[in-house]
Design a protein around this motif. Structure first.
Motif, PDB file in Angstrom:
ATOM      1  N   GLN A   1      -5.134   0.258   1.276  1.00 27.13           N
ATOM      2  CA  GLN A   1      -4.318   1.064   2.183  1.00 27.13           C
ATOM      3  C   GLN A   1      -3.746   0.221   3.327  1.00 27.13           C
ATOM      4  OE1 GLN A   1      -3.166   4.143   1.714  1.00 27.13           O
ATOM      5  NE2 GLN A   1      -4.173   3.976  -0.269  1.00 27.13           N
ATOM      6  N   THR A   2      -4.538  -0.715   3.832  1.00 30.02           N
ATOM      7  CA  THR A   2      -4.059  -1.611   4.898  1.00 30.02           C
ATOM      8  C   THR A   2      -2.900  -2.467   4.395  1.00 30.02           C
ATOM      9  OG1 THR A   2      -6.229  -1.661   5.948  1.00 30.02           O
ATOM     10  CG2 THR A   2      -4.727  -3.471   6.465  1.00 30.02           C
TER      11      THR A   2
ATOM     12  N   GLU B   1      -8.920  -1.595   2.152  1.00 27.93           N
ATOM     13  CA  GLU B   1      -8.089  -2.795   2.187  1.00 27.93           C
ATOM     14  C   GLU B   1      -6.755  -2.550   1.478  1.00 27.93           C
ATOM     15  OE1 GLU B   1     -10.133  -6.253   0.761  1.00 27.93           O
ATOM     16  OE2 GLU B   1     -11.599  -6.200   2.393  1.00 27.93           O
TER      17      GLU B   1
ATOM     18  N   LYS C   1       0.212  -0.442   4.233  1.00 24.93           N
ATOM     19  CA  LYS C   1       0.769  -0.247   5.579  1.00 24.93           C
ATOM     20  C   LYS C   1       1.484  -1.493   6.086  1.00 24.93           C
ATOM     21  CE  LYS C   1      -2.654   3.201   6.972  1.00 24.93           C
ATOM     22  NZ  LYS C   1      -3.824   3.458   7.826  1.00 24.93           N
ATOM     23  N   ILE C   2       0.928  -2.664   5.815  1.00 23.82           N
ATOM     24  CA  ILE C   2       1.555  -3.922   6.229  1.00 23.82           C
ATOM     25  C   ILE C   2       2.931  -4.060   5.574  1.00 23.82           C
ATOM     26  CG2 ILE C   2       1.428  -6.442   5.994  1.00 23.82           C
ATOM     27  CD1 ILE C   2      -1.654  -6.126   6.339  1.00 23.82           C
TER      28      ILE C   2
END
Length: 119
Positions: free
Chosen positions: A21-22, A19, A25-26
């Motif tokens: 890492q997500t 989460e 990225k966002i």
């Protein structure tokens, strides 16, 4: 008459490394697509147009017709706050909270015609 603006705020609290890492990225994608770049043809430098966004309000897999529609936008502002009021991070340094504030502006001026179509 000006162009309409729309602001959104999101708070992310990762519960796992995946989460975190997500979220990273966002944030990166918004930063990247908000920015312009130079188009250098060898004689002079000019800026290219940043990315456009087509925002839709969704409900159960389809567009929510109870809310206004938004025309194509550009992202004018992005603020990122890490760690909430007091910075707190996990052992590896990942912030426990990441908050982003987005400010979009439509590219066209909305008229009565578009308003009657749901904009």
């Amino acid at each position: 008459i000006g162009r309409r603006e729309f602001s959104y705020e999101f708070t992310f609290i990762p519960k796992s490394e995946a989460e975190a890492q997500t979220i990273k990225k966002i944030v990166y994608q918004f930063k990247f697509h908000m920015a312009s770049k130079y188009a250098d043809d060898g004689t002079f430098r000019e800026m290219e147009i940043p990315s456009f966004f087509n925002i839709k309000y969704m409900h159960k897999g389809s567009e929510n017709t109870h809310l206004n529609r938004i025309s194509t936008c550009a992202l004018e502002g992005l603020d990122v706050s890490y760690g909430a009021d007091r910075f707190v991070a996990y052992e590896d340094g990942v912030p426990q909270t990441t908050k982003i504030s987005l400010k979009f502006k439509e590219m066209e001026i909305i008229t009565k015609t578009q308003i009657s179509e749901g904009f």
